[in-house]
Design an enzyme around this catalytic site. Structure first.
Site, PDB file in Angstrom:
ATOM      1  N   HIS A 175      69.552  56.674  17.341  1.00 49.77           N
ATOM      2  CA  HIS A 175      69.782  57.718  18.246  1.00 49.77           C
ATOM      3  C   HIS A 175      71.166  57.600  18.766  1.00 49.77           C
ATOM      4  O   HIS A 175      71.683  56.657  19.474  1.00 49.77           O
ATOM      5  CB  HIS A 175      68.808  57.644  19.430  1.00 49.77           C
TER       6      HIS A 175
ATOM      7  N   HIS B 292      77.200  64.792  22.195  1.00 52.41           N
ATOM      8  CA  HIS B 292      75.816  65.180  22.856  1.00 52.41           C
ATOM      9  C   HIS B 292      76.096  66.221  24.028  1.00 52.41           C
ATOM     10  O   HIS B 292      75.212  67.213  23.922  1.00 52.41           O
ATOM     11  CB  HIS B 292      75.305  63.959  23.725  1.00 52.41           C
TER      12      HIS B 292
HETATM   13  O1  G3P Z   1      67.148  64.561  19.042  1.00 48.34           O
HETATM   14  C1  G3P Z   1      66.357  63.792  19.662  1.00 48.34           C
HETATM   15  C2  G3P Z   1      66.889  63.826  21.163  1.00 48.34           C
HETATM   16  O2  G3P Z   1      67.965  63.073  20.724  1.00 48.34           O
HETATM   17  C3  G3P Z   1      66.675  64.706  21.973  1.00 48.34           C
HETATM   18  O3  G3P Z   1      67.367  64.455  22.955  1.00 48.34           O
HETATM   19  O4  G3P Z   1      69.269  64.945  24.762  1.00 48.34           O
HETATM   20  O5  G3P Z   1      69.101  62.726  23.247  1.00 48.34           O
HETATM   21  O6  G3P Z   1      69.593  64.920  22.236  1.00 48.34           O
HETATM   22  P1  G3P Z   1      68.967  64.388  23.141  1.00 48.34           P
HETATM   23 CA    CA Z   2      69.580  64.589  19.984  1.00 49.27          CA
END
Ligand code: G3P
Ligand code: CA
Length: 263
Positions: free
Chosen positions: A18, A60
């Site tokens: 992530h 992000h």
């Molecule tokens: O994409 C899965 C997760 O990353 C969604 O939340 O805010 O971390 O992009 P975010």
């Molecule tokens: Ca994401």
């Protein structure tokens, strides 16, 4: 279930790094993505924003403030301007125990640079962020994917916006899609939702803290992949795997790897 069943279950769990290995390095930098691969992440997760001059970058937030030394909206700056920014020092300040001198001065990567670095056959899990702010983002994404000859069998595109996913589907039917979901109370998956999502997506990505075993099994029984986000504790990873999830987003791909291997 038996040990054999447990082994079967664990075999194909996707380990999604992530924002890269963002528990160890500044998120959405090439360094973080490389670390994710090294730590056995199966997929590189890339969030997309778009610059004033229409370039897709890995970031992000809609603003530069949190993850660079700049301030303001991404959409108000050109790529050249964003390239001047330091996308690493904030991490050293925020996480002194993980800080490394080499993180200072890291640049914000473009999607093109990510593709150049990791090649056609890497597993990319790309999110169209704030698509309503960036008209044309989906077409640009497909153009860059085609230009770099990215292997579409290994590509996943995710979004909280079903409009954005439907647009992707319209532009290029061969790209596999995942519908992200954000629940603020205990989640339930209705038959109607399942049928609607299955029209365009092969899976769902719910936040992990509002789902239960029934939710996971409903998705799986209906043929949907389910990749909850963002899970950073081994115990929580194990629980979700036992419930039957088919992948997990984590900032610590090394920990998920250990859980998948049964260590
Ligand atoms: O994409 C899965 C997760 O990353 C969604 O939340 O805010 O971390 O992009 P975010
Ligand atoms: Ca994401």
């Amino acid at each position: 279930f038996s040990v054999v069943d447990a082994k079967e279950k664990h075999k194909d769990i996707l380990n999604v790094a992530h924002r890269g290995a963002s528990g160890y390095a500044p998120e959405h930098t090439i360094t973080s993505y490389k670390m994710g691969e090294k730590m056995h992440g199966d997929y590189i997760e890339v969030d997309l924003q778009m610059t004033k001059d229409g370039e897709l970058i890995a970031m992000h937030d809609e603003t530069l403030d949190r993850t660079t030394n700049g301030t303001g909206q991404v959409k108000d700056f050109t790529l050249e301007e964003i390239k001047q920014l330091d996308a690493g020092s904030w991490f050293n300040e925020k996480y002194p125990e993980q800080a490394k001198a080499e993180y200072e001065g890291l640049q914000v990567p473009t999607l093109e640079e990510v593709f150049e670095t990791f090649g056609k056959n890497a597993n990319y899990y790309i999110e169209t962020k704030s698509p309503e702010v960036y008209p044309g983002m989906e077409q640009k994404l497909v153009d860059v994917v085609n230009e770099y000859g990215i292997n579409k069998d290994k590509l996943l595109v995710q979004s909280f916006s079903s409009e954005s996913l439907l647009k992707m589907n319209e532009i290029d039917h061969s790209v596999k899609l995942v519908q992200l979901l954000d629940y603020t109370s205990p989640a339930e998956l209705t038959d109607k939702e399942v049928q609607s999502i299955k029209q365009y997506a092969m899976g769902i990505g719910p936040n992990s803290d509002m789902i239960d075993q029934e939710y996971v099994q409903k998705a799986v029984q209906n043929g949907l992949e389910i990749h909850p986000y963002t899970v950073n504790e081994k115990e929580e990873m194990q629980k979700l795997i036992d419930w039957g999830v088919t992948g997990i987003f984590t900032n610590f791909p090394d920990l998920l790897h250990e859980v998948i291997k049964g260590k």
